[in-house]
Write a protein that holds these residues in place. Structure first.
Motif, mmCIF file in Angstrom:
data_model
loop_
_atom_site.group_PDB
_atom_site.id
_atom_site.type_symbol
_atom_site.label_atom_id
_atom_site.label_comp_id
_atom_site.label_asym_id
_atom_site.label_seq_id
_atom_site.Cartn_x
_atom_site.Cartn_y
_atom_site.Cartn_z
ATOM 1 N N VAL A 6 21.614 -28.795 22.616
ATOM 2 C CA VAL A 6 22.196 -28.361 23.873
ATOM 3 C C VAL A 6 21.895 -29.293 25.172
ATOM 4 C CG1 VAL A 6 20.111 -26.798 24.369
ATOM 5 C CG2 VAL A 6 22.359 -26.369 25.528
ATOM 6 N N ASP A 7 22.943 -29.493 26.026
ATOM 7 C CA ASP A 7 23.044 -30.548 26.889
ATOM 8 C C ASP A 7 23.416 -30.374 28.264
ATOM 9 O OD1 ASP A 7 22.856 -33.177 28.056
ATOM 10 O OD2 ASP A 7 24.064 -34.069 26.587
ATOM 11 N N GLY A 8 22.671 -30.545 29.299
ATOM 12 C CA GLY A 8 23.132 -30.296 30.643
ATOM 13 C C GLY A 8 22.391 -29.208 31.532
ATOM 14 N N PRO A 48 30.495 -32.446 31.445
ATOM 15 C CA PRO A 48 29.940 -33.799 31.328
ATOM 16 C C PRO A 48 30.386 -34.609 32.129
ATOM 17 C CG PRO A 48 31.608 -33.318 29.505
ATOM 18 C CD PRO A 48 31.325 -32.313 30.320
ATOM 19 N N GLY A 49 29.646 -35.740 32.580
ATOM 20 C CA GLY A 49 29.912 -36.657 33.512
ATOM 21 C C GLY A 49 28.737 -37.292 34.243
ATOM 22 N N PHE A 50 27.669 -36.319 34.631
ATOM 23 C CA PHE A 50 26.541 -36.562 35.750
ATOM 24 C C PHE A 50 25.514 -35.898 35.375
ATOM 25 C CE2 PHE A 50 30.636 -37.252 37.614
ATOM 26 C CZ PHE A 50 30.460 -38.486 38.160
ATOM 27 N N VAL A 58 21.410 -40.997 24.504
ATOM 28 C CA VAL A 58 22.214 -42.069 25.061
ATOM 29 C C VAL A 58 23.498 -41.672 25.288
ATOM 30 C CG1 VAL A 58 23.059 -44.568 25.113
ATOM 31 C CG2 VAL A 58 21.040 -44.023 23.830
ATOM 32 N N ASP A 59 23.948 -41.556 26.925
ATOM 33 C CA ASP A 59 25.150 -40.719 27.196
ATOM 34 C C ASP A 59 26.086 -42.052 27.332
ATOM 35 O OD1 ASP A 59 24.858 -37.905 27.459
ATOM 36 O OD2 ASP A 59 23.096 -38.274 28.792
ATOM 37 N N VAL A 60 27.046 -42.066 26.838
ATOM 38 C CA VAL A 60 28.235 -43.030 27.046
ATOM 39 C C VAL A 60 29.353 -42.533 27.555
ATOM 40 C CG1 VAL A 60 29.817 -44.629 25.569
ATOM 41 C CG2 VAL A 60 27.552 -44.291 24.873
ATOM 42 N N ALA A 66 17.490 -33.444 27.751
ATOM 43 C CA ALA A 66 17.223 -33.285 29.282
ATOM 44 C C ALA A 66 17.166 -34.816 29.834
ATOM 45 C CB ALA A 66 16.015 -32.428 29.586
ATOM 46 N N GLY A 67 17.691 -35.041 31.047
ATOM 47 C CA GLY A 67 17.492 -36.034 31.768
ATOM 48 C C GLY A 67 16.645 -35.913 33.047
ATOM 49 N N SER A 68 17.300 -35.285 34.084
ATOM 50 C CA SER A 68 16.436 -35.127 35.360
ATOM 51 C C SER A 68 15.220 -34.286 35.230
ATOM 52 C CB SER A 68 17.502 -34.554 36.390
ATOM 53 O OG SER A 68 18.310 -33.438 35.996
ATOM 54 N N ALA A 69 14.984 -33.256 34.686
ATOM 55 C CA ALA A 69 14.058 -32.402 34.648
ATOM 56 C C ALA A 69 12.899 -33.128 33.829
ATOM 57 C CB ALA A 69 14.345 -31.097 33.750
HETATM 58 C C1 DX5 Z 1 26.044 -34.954 30.953
HETATM 59 C C2 DX5 Z 1 25.000 -36.002 29.760
HETATM 60 C C3 DX5 Z 1 23.653 -35.067 29.818
HETATM 61 C C4 DX5 Z 1 22.887 -35.359 31.056
HETATM 62 C C5 DX5 Z 1 22.005 -34.653 31.155
HETATM 63 O O1 DX5 Z 1 27.268 -35.607 31.086
HETATM 64 O O2 DX5 Z 1 25.830 -35.660 28.705
HETATM 65 O O3 DX5 Z 1 23.087 -35.838 28.600
HETATM 66 O O4 DX5 Z 1 22.381 -36.706 31.104
HETATM 67 O O5 DX5 Z 1 21.228 -34.498 32.470
HETATM 68 P P1 DX5 Z 1 20.399 -33.331 33.022
HETATM 69 O O6 DX5 Z 1 19.503 -32.983 32.038
HETATM 70 O O7 DX5 Z 1 19.987 -33.971 34.268
HETATM 71 O O8 DX5 Z 1 21.494 -32.364 33.243
#
Ligand code: DX5
Ligand code: ZN
Length: 225
Positions: A173-175, A140-142, A33-35, A195-198
């Motif tokens: 690891v994130d991003g 971080p941000g998007f 959960v990205d806050v 991972a979000g988009s992938a």
């Molecule tokens: C970035 C967030 C990530 C992000 C990852 O600011 O902390 O968690 O949602 O997204 P992807 O996997 O699309 O880079």
């Protein structure tokens, strides 16, 4: 065992409860959960009330990544909302140890995160106190940004120090994580892939996560878990 933590930043926000249920049925290990507060990062996402609303929809642990300035102001609210692990940024507070202690005092796991430009040494004094170290591989941000390879040597350094300390902390690891970059991060010593988009654009998220779970640390026996 490698853990996969899909980030709901890439979910359909109009159906967030169903999306969280879907993550459980696909076999996600954690829900990430990205806050974001619009100050520490140039975006605003979700707050404790949203976490509280979706928390009953799954038994999967909630991995809450606070990209907010002075996170100690909100740690208790996220703990009450049902976070299982709460991660703060080393750059976001003057009292990192105080924030970690506050999270532990609420009975939750404590994580510490490093932005891409922050050296590993900034986390080193706290390694013995945390349950998770989060290495950011984008600013971080998007969601949807490209992986920054600068994170790989940081993961390797962190893995070496955590092993030397006998720490069982997760190395997340994130991003910009996808099949290719995820494999590189696990090879360098990461234990959790966010991972979000992938993952959300994958036609078969469950199969993709199972593939990622086959990645191995460089030099590790292929039979190891
Ligand atoms: C970035 C967030 C990530 C992000 C990852 O600011 O902390 O968690 O949602 O997204 P992807 O996997 O699309 O880079
Ligand atoms: Zn995140």
């Amino acid at each position: 065992m490698i853990k996969i933590a899909p980030s709901i930043l890439s979910a359909d926000f109009s159906r967030l409860g169903e999306e969280v249920e879907r993550l459980e049925s696909e076999g996600a290990d954690w829900v990430h959960v990205d806050v974001m507060d619009g100050v520490f990062v140039p975006n605003i996402t979700i707050g404790p009330s949203v976490v509280k609303a979706i928390r009953p929809r799954t038994a999967v642990p909630f991995d809450v990544h606070l990209m907010i300035t002075s996170p100690e102001r909100y740690i208790e609210q996220f703990a009450d909302a049902g976070a299982d692990c709460i991660t703060v940024h080393v750059e976001a507070t003057d009292d990192v140890k105080g924030a970690i202690d506050m999270i532990h005092g609420l009975g939750k796991k404590a994580g510490l995160s490093l932005n891409p430009e922050t050296p590993f040494s900034a986390a080193e004094p706290y390694l013995g106190h945390i349950d998770l170290l989060l290495v950011m591989t984008v600013h971080p941000g998007f969601g949807g940004q490209s992986f920054m390879p600068v994170g790989l040597p940081k993961i390797a350094a962190a893995r070496e120090r955590l092993d030397a300390l006998g720490s069982e902390a997760e190395l997340e690891v994130d991003g910009g994580i996808n099949c290719d970059t995820g494999r590189q991060c696990i090879a360098a010593g990461a234990s959790v892939l966010v991972a979000g988009s992938a993952l959300f654009k994958c036609p078969d998220m469950g199969a993709e996560m199972n593939l990622w779970r086959t990645f191995r640390r460089e030099g590790a026996d292929s039979q190891d878990s």
